[in-house]
Scaffold this motif. Structure first.
Motif, mmCIF file in Angstrom:
data_model
loop_
_atom_site.group_PDB
_atom_site.id
_atom_site.type_symbol
_atom_site.label_atom_id
_atom_site.label_comp_id
_atom_site.label_asym_id
_atom_site.label_seq_id
_atom_site.Cartn_x
_atom_site.Cartn_y
_atom_site.Cartn_z
ATOM 1 N N UNK A 1 42.811 43.745 30.494
ATOM 2 C CA UNK A 1 42.035 42.949 31.668
ATOM 3 C C UNK A 1 42.610 43.399 32.906
ATOM 4 N N UNK A 2 41.709 42.912 33.830
ATOM 5 C CA UNK A 2 42.165 43.189 35.423
ATOM 6 C C UNK A 2 42.942 41.918 35.721
ATOM 7 N N UNK A 3 42.734 41.219 35.537
ATOM 8 C CA UNK A 3 43.404 39.684 35.902
ATOM 9 C C UNK A 3 43.881 38.733 34.355
ATOM 10 N N UNK B 1 44.938 33.479 29.209
ATOM 11 C CA UNK B 1 43.563 33.749 29.387
ATOM 12 C C UNK B 1 43.368 34.994 30.353
ATOM 13 N N UNK B 2 42.574 35.805 29.642
ATOM 14 C CA UNK B 2 42.318 37.251 30.282
ATOM 15 C C UNK B 2 40.937 37.182 30.900
ATOM 16 N N UNK B 3 40.702 37.712 32.110
ATOM 17 C CA UNK B 3 39.521 38.060 32.978
ATOM 18 C C UNK B 3 39.243 39.442 33.457
ATOM 19 N N UNK C 1 47.536 39.593 38.801
ATOM 20 C CA UNK C 1 46.460 41.113 38.991
ATOM 21 C C UNK C 1 47.462 41.928 37.714
ATOM 22 N N UNK C 2 46.684 42.555 36.874
ATOM 23 C CA UNK C 2 47.403 43.420 36.085
ATOM 24 C C UNK C 2 47.655 44.672 36.415
ATOM 25 N N UNK C 3 48.755 45.231 36.671
ATOM 26 C CA UNK C 3 49.140 46.627 37.046
ATOM 27 C C UNK C 3 49.550 47.539 36.056
ATOM 28 N N UNK C 4 49.496 48.806 36.471
ATOM 29 C CA UNK C 4 50.000 50.092 35.537
ATOM 30 C C UNK C 4 49.628 50.028 34.335
ATOM 31 N N UNK C 5 50.510 49.609 33.350
ATOM 32 C CA UNK C 5 50.252 49.357 31.830
ATOM 33 C C UNK C 5 49.473 48.374 31.536
#
Length: 179
Positions: A93-95, A145-147, A115-119
């Motif tokens: 997910x992105x977020x 919770x993933x968005x 905010x999901x980064x790198x891996x």
């Protein structure tokens, strides 16, 4: 016999090429994900969490997964200060939003948007930076919770696994039809 040997060789080559799809260790989780906002929502329903996250980000989000994590799956990350933990995510997910369990303090924040980064297949959080005094236990995190704000492209290793499976099914079906 030669045909079986050739098929085994092809299978080994495909597995070797696809190995990066499942070979990540807890040390290879990337950097700490960016904490964007935190709050204490009165309700942890999907709608309220999504609405709050959309307000923070200013864009439309799609809820992709929501699952319980109560204490399980969070591991300390080697090479970081104490208090940095990682949890594998479903997809990339992105977020993501995490929620802590019931906190009795009045204004303590319980919902954290990252905010999901790198891996991107791991959530990497720093409990100390989030203001938690006791960083030895992440059992108080109740769910993730993933968005997504857009569609992600699958990684090459996953495509190789999918392609080899489809080729195998096609070969098996062709052999079955001939019999």
């Amino acid at each position: 016999m030669k045909k079986l040997l050739a098929q085994g060789t092809v299978l080994c080559c495909l597995l070797a090429l696809a190995a990066p799809a499942w070979s990540l260790a807890i040390t290879d989780v990337g950097s700490i994900d960016t904490l964007l906002a935190s709050t204490k929502l009165s309700d942890s329903g999907d709608t309220e969490e999504r609405t709050w996250a959309e307000g923070v980000l200013g864009l439309d989000l799609t809820l992709t997964f929501k699952y319980d994590t109560t204490g399980s799956g969070w591991s300390p990350v080697e090479g970081y200060e104490p208090g940095v933990y990682a949890h594998s995510l479903l997809g990339a997910p992105e977020y993501f939003l995490i929620k802590t369990g019931n906190v009795t303090d009045g204004d303590v924040k319980r919902n954290w948007l990252f905010r999901n980064l790198d891996e991107s297949s791991f959530a990497v959080i720093d409990l100390e930076a989030m203001g938690f005094k006791r960083i030895s236990n992440v059992g108080g995190i109740s769910h993730i919770t993933q968005f997504d704000g857009s569609t992600k492209v699958p990684e090459p290793g996953t495509l190789i696994l999918l392609g080899s499976g489809l080729i195998g099914l096609a070969a098996w079906g062709r052999k079955t039809i001939r019999m």
